[in-house]
Scaffold this motif. Structure first.
Motif, PDB file in Angstrom:
ATOM      1  N   GLU A 151       0.810  -1.220   0.000  1.00 37.96           N
ATOM      2  CA  GLU A 151       0.000   0.000   0.000  1.00 37.96           C
ATOM      3  C   GLU A 151       0.845   1.273   0.000  1.00 37.96           C
ATOM      4  O   GLU A 151       0.307   2.381  -0.092  1.00 37.96           O
ATOM      5  CB  GLU A 151      -0.949  -0.010   1.198  1.00 37.96           C
ATOM      6  N   ILE A 152       2.158   1.133   0.111  1.00 39.88           N
ATOM      7  CA  ILE A 152       3.030   2.307   0.035  1.00 39.88           C
ATOM      8  C   ILE A 152       2.997   2.876  -1.375  1.00 39.88           C
ATOM      9  O   ILE A 152       3.207   2.156  -2.356  1.00 39.88           O
ATOM     10  CB  ILE A 152       4.469   1.957   0.448  1.00 39.88           C
ATOM     11  N   ARG A 153       2.702   4.161  -1.490  1.00 42.49           N
ATOM     12  CA  ARG A 153       2.616   4.780  -2.807  1.00 42.49           C
ATOM     13  C   ARG A 153       3.613   5.914  -3.017  1.00 42.49           C
ATOM     14  O   ARG A 153       3.724   6.441  -4.119  1.00 42.49           O
ATOM     15  CB  ARG A 153       1.198   5.262  -3.084  1.00 42.49           C
ATOM     16  N   VAL A 154       4.372   6.272  -1.966  1.00 43.53           N
ATOM     17  CA  VAL A 154       5.430   7.278  -2.082  1.00 43.53           C
ATOM     18  C   VAL A 154       6.587   6.862  -1.187  1.00 43.53           C
ATOM     19  O   VAL A 154       6.379   6.384  -0.060  1.00 43.53           O
ATOM     20  CB  VAL A 154       4.932   8.680  -1.672  1.00 43.53           C
ATOM     21  N   ILE A 155       7.807   7.033  -1.674  1.00 46.24           N
ATOM     22  CA  ILE A 155       9.002   6.904  -0.841  1.00 46.24           C
ATOM     23  C   ILE A 155       9.672   8.277  -0.787  1.00 46.24           C
ATOM     24  O   ILE A 155       9.908   8.904  -1.826  1.00 46.24           O
ATOM     25  CB  ILE A 155       9.979   5.830  -1.367  1.00 46.24           C
ATOM     26  N   GLY A 156       9.923   8.773   0.413  1.00 52.83           N
ATOM     27  CA  GLY A 156      10.553  10.076   0.595  1.00 52.83           C
ATOM     28  C   GLY A 156      11.807   9.957   1.433  1.00 52.83           C
ATOM     29  O   GLY A 156      11.938   9.039   2.244  1.00 52.83           O
ATOM     30  N   PHE A 157      12.727  10.898   1.258  1.00 56.06           N
ATOM     31  CA  PHE A 157      14.003  10.824   1.974  1.00 56.06           C
ATOM     32  C   PHE A 157      14.691  12.181   1.911  1.00 56.06           C
ATOM     33  O   PHE A 157      14.287  13.083   1.173  1.00 56.06           O
ATOM     34  CB  PHE A 157      14.898   9.737   1.365  1.00 56.06           C
ATOM     35  N   ASP A 158      15.771  12.309   2.683  1.00 53.68           N
ATOM     36  CA  ASP A 158      16.472  13.591   2.791  1.00 53.68           C
ATOM     37  C   ASP A 158      17.627  13.738   1.815  1.00 53.68           C
ATOM     38  O   ASP A 158      18.236  14.803   1.738  1.00 53.68           O
ATOM     39  CB  ASP A 158      16.960  13.819   4.222  1.00 53.68           C
ATOM     40  N   SER A 159      17.946  12.719   1.039  1.00 53.73           N
ATOM     41  CA  SER A 159      18.984  12.832   0.022  1.00 53.73           C
ATOM     42  C   SER A 159      18.445  13.610  -1.173  1.00 53.73           C
ATOM     43  O   SER A 159      17.232  13.678  -1.395  1.00 53.73           O
ATOM     44  CB  SER A 159      19.449  11.443  -0.418  1.00 53.73           C
ATOM     45  N   ILE A 160      19.334  14.172  -1.961  1.00 58.72           N
ATOM     46  CA  ILE A 160      18.917  15.033  -3.071  1.00 58.72           C
ATOM     47  C   ILE A 160      18.284  14.239  -4.208  1.00 58.72           C
ATOM     48  O   ILE A 160      17.544  14.787  -5.019  1.00 58.72           O
ATOM     49  CB  ILE A 160      20.115  15.866  -3.575  1.00 58.72           C
ATOM     50  N   SER A 161      18.555  12.933  -4.269  1.00 55.95           N
ATOM     51  CA  SER A 161      17.991  12.114  -5.337  1.00 55.95           C
ATOM     52  C   SER A 161      18.025  10.654  -4.930  1.00 55.95           C
ATOM     53  O   SER A 161      18.857  10.236  -4.116  1.00 55.95           O
ATOM     54  CB  SER A 161      18.787  12.304  -6.635  1.00 55.95           C
ATOM     55  N   ILE A 162      17.142   9.865  -5.511  1.00 55.74           N
ATOM     56  CA  ILE A 162      17.204   8.414  -5.328  1.00 55.74           C
ATOM     57  C   ILE A 162      18.439   7.850  -6.019  1.00 55.74           C
ATOM     58  O   ILE A 162      18.863   6.731  -5.765  1.00 55.74           O
ATOM     59  CB  ILE A 162      15.930   7.740  -5.862  1.00 55.74           C
ATOM     60  N   SER A 163      19.025   8.651  -6.903  1.00 55.33           N
ATOM     61  CA  SER A 163      20.212   8.273  -7.655  1.00 55.33           C
ATOM     62  C   SER A 163      21.459   8.868  -6.996  1.00 55.33           C
ATOM     63  O   SER A 163      21.602  10.086  -6.906  1.00 55.33           O
ATOM     64  CB  SER A 163      20.106   8.773  -9.099  1.00 55.33           C
ATOM     65  N   SER A 164      22.360   8.013  -6.554  1.00 59.24           N
ATOM     66  CA  SER A 164      23.653   8.486  -6.064  1.00 59.24           C
ATOM     67  C   SER A 164      24.435   9.085  -7.226  1.00 59.24           C
ATOM     68  O   SER A 164      24.569   8.458  -8.284  1.00 59.24           O
ATOM     69  CB  SER A 164      24.435   7.322  -5.445  1.00 59.24           C
ATOM     70  N   PHE A 165      24.945  10.288  -7.048  1.00 58.71           N
ATOM     71  CA  PHE A 165      25.685  10.949  -8.121  1.00 58.71           C
ATOM     72  C   PHE A 165      26.921  10.157  -8.522  1.00 58.71           C
ATOM     73  O   PHE A 165      27.384  10.249  -9.655  1.00 58.71           O
ATOM     74  CB  PHE A 165      26.078  12.365  -7.686  1.00 58.71           C
ATOM     75  N   GLN A 166      27.440   9.357  -7.605  1.00 56.46           N
ATOM     76  CA  GLN A 166      28.607   8.530  -7.888  1.00 56.46           C
ATOM     77  C   GLN A 166      28.232   7.192  -8.535  1.00 56.46           C
ATOM     78  O   GLN A 166      29.111   6.430  -8.941  1.00 56.46           O
ATOM     79  CB  GLN A 166      29.381   8.270  -6.591  1.00 56.46           C
ATOM     80  N   ASN A 167      26.947   6.896  -8.597  1.00 58.72           N
ATOM     81  CA  ASN A 167      26.478   5.612  -9.140  1.00 58.72           C
ATOM     82  C   ASN A 167      25.252   5.864 -10.026  1.00 58.72           C
ATOM     83  O   ASN A 167      24.168   5.344  -9.796  1.00 58.72           O
ATOM     84  CB  ASN A 167      26.109   4.652  -8.004  1.00 58.72           C
TER      85      ASN A 167
ATOM     86  N   GLU B 133      24.263   5.084 -13.125  1.00 61.18           N
ATOM     87  CA  GLU B 133      23.566   4.049 -13.887  1.00 61.18           C
ATOM     88  C   GLU B 133      22.599   3.272 -12.994  1.00 61.18           C
ATOM     89  O   GLU B 133      21.458   3.004 -13.384  1.00 61.18           O
ATOM     90  CB  GLU B 133      24.560   3.090 -14.545  1.00 61.18           C
ATOM     91  N   GLU B 134      23.036   2.921 -11.798  1.00 60.23           N
ATOM     92  CA  GLU B 134      22.133   2.253 -10.862  1.00 60.23           C
ATOM     93  C   GLU B 134      21.002   3.196 -10.449  1.00 60.23           C
ATOM     94  O   GLU B 134      19.872   2.776 -10.227  1.00 60.23           O
ATOM     95  CB  GLU B 134      22.894   1.753  -9.634  1.00 60.23           C
ATOM     96  N   GLY B 135      21.321   4.480 -10.375  1.00 59.66           N
ATOM     97  CA  GLY B 135      20.300   5.464 -10.047  1.00 59.66           C
ATOM     98  C   GLY B 135      19.232   5.563 -11.119  1.00 59.66           C
ATOM     99  O   GLY B 135      18.043   5.725 -10.810  1.00 59.66           O
ATOM    100  N   ARG B 136      19.629   5.461 -12.378  1.00 58.13           N
ATOM    101  CA  ARG B 136      18.634   5.473 -13.457  1.00 58.13           C
ATOM    102  C   ARG B 136      17.714   4.261 -13.360  1.00 58.13           C
ATOM    103  O   ARG B 136      16.495   4.364 -13.574  1.00 58.13           O
ATOM    104  CB  ARG B 136      19.344   5.504 -14.819  1.00 58.13           C
ATOM    105  N   GLU B 137      18.304   3.109 -13.025  1.00 57.76           N
ATOM    106  CA  GLU B 137      17.477   1.912 -12.881  1.00 57.76           C
ATOM    107  C   GLU B 137      16.531   2.035 -11.691  1.00 57.76           C
ATOM    108  O   GLU B 137      15.380   1.584 -11.758  1.00 57.76           O
ATOM    109  CB  GLU B 137      18.364   0.674 -12.716  1.00 57.76           C
ATOM    110  N   ALA B 138      16.990   2.670 -10.603  1.00 59.31           N
ATOM    111  CA  ALA B 138      16.103   2.897  -9.457  1.00 59.31           C
ATOM    112  C   ALA B 138      14.922   3.775  -9.858  1.00 59.31           C
ATOM    113  O   ALA B 138      13.774   3.501  -9.489  1.00 59.31           O
ATOM    114  CB  ALA B 138      16.884   3.536  -8.314  1.00 59.31           C
TER     115      ALA B 138
END
Length: 216
Positions: A144-160, A162-167
């Motif tokens: 039933e979770i419809r949003v994931i929120g967090f304090d990082s600037i993106s779900i994609s790590s700037f150092q990673n 390609e994995e961020g695009r897949e996320a």
């Protein structure tokens, strides 16, 4: 008690990869003899506390028009505070979630602690990202979770990236999206009772700055 979990936008607002800046253009100015103050803004919509829509990664993905007003009210939030072990987060979240039962939680909010260094270059250059596999785990255990929120600037790590695009692709899957709420102000959060997200209503947009209000 109510509190904002979103930042105000200004010229110093950090952006992913330090690529963009929020600009305010003064069209008329009382201090210069004009009758009224009037301003325009120039900005990416993926800035500050903002939500990624499926259209961000899918041409046929949903935009804000596809979600009704009730979608943005969350009465059973799940809040986690973690200590990341690496730039890509998975185990730290799952280990805590494994101890919990599914009681209809509708939003997952994760505090990594990176919000405490938001005014530093490290905040965007070495930000935490989340594993695409977390999507699969959430869909199975907390459907039933419809949003994931967090304090990082993106779900994609700037150092990673390609994995961020897949996320992004995994979470924003139009067939069963979990929308992504990035760059939240979680500095003072310990427990949450209710959450409301108020996105800027821009038609056909891939991302939207948001006001987020929490009650605890």
């Amino acid at each position: 008690m109510r509190k904002y979990l979103s930042y105000t936008l200004n010229r110093d607002t950090p952006t992913y990869g330090n690529r963009n800046r929020f600009q305010i253009i003064r069209n008329s100015d009382i201090s210069k003899g004009d009758i009224a103050n009037d301003s325009s803004i120039s900005t990416t919509l993926h800035i500050g506390t903002h939500i990624d829509m499926p259209f961000h990664f899918y041409q046929d993905g949903q935009t804000v028009e596809d979600f009704d007003i009730d979608f943005w009210y969350f009465n059973n939030p799940l809040f986690l505070e973690i200590e990341p072990r690496d730039l890509i987060i998975y185990d730290e979240v799952v280990e805590q979630l494994e101890k919990l039962e599914n009681i209809g939680q509708d939003i997952l909010i994760i505090k990594t602690g990176i919000c405490d260094i938001r005014d530093s270059e490290k905040f965007w250059r070495e930000n935490y990202g989340f594993s695409p596999n977390l999507y699969d785990y959430l869909i199975k255990k907390f459907p039933e979770i419809r949003v994931i929120g967090f304090d990082s600037i993106s779900i994609s790590s700037f150092q990673n990236r390609e994995e961020g695009r897949e996320a992004h692709r995994r979470f924003l899957n139009p067939k069963r999206p979990i929308l992504i709420l990035e760059d939240m102000d979680l500095r003072e959060v310990k427990i949450l009772k209710r959450v409301q997200i108020v996105p800027l209503r821009v038609s056909n947009s891939d991302g939207l700055p948001c006001t987020v209000i929490a009650e605890w």
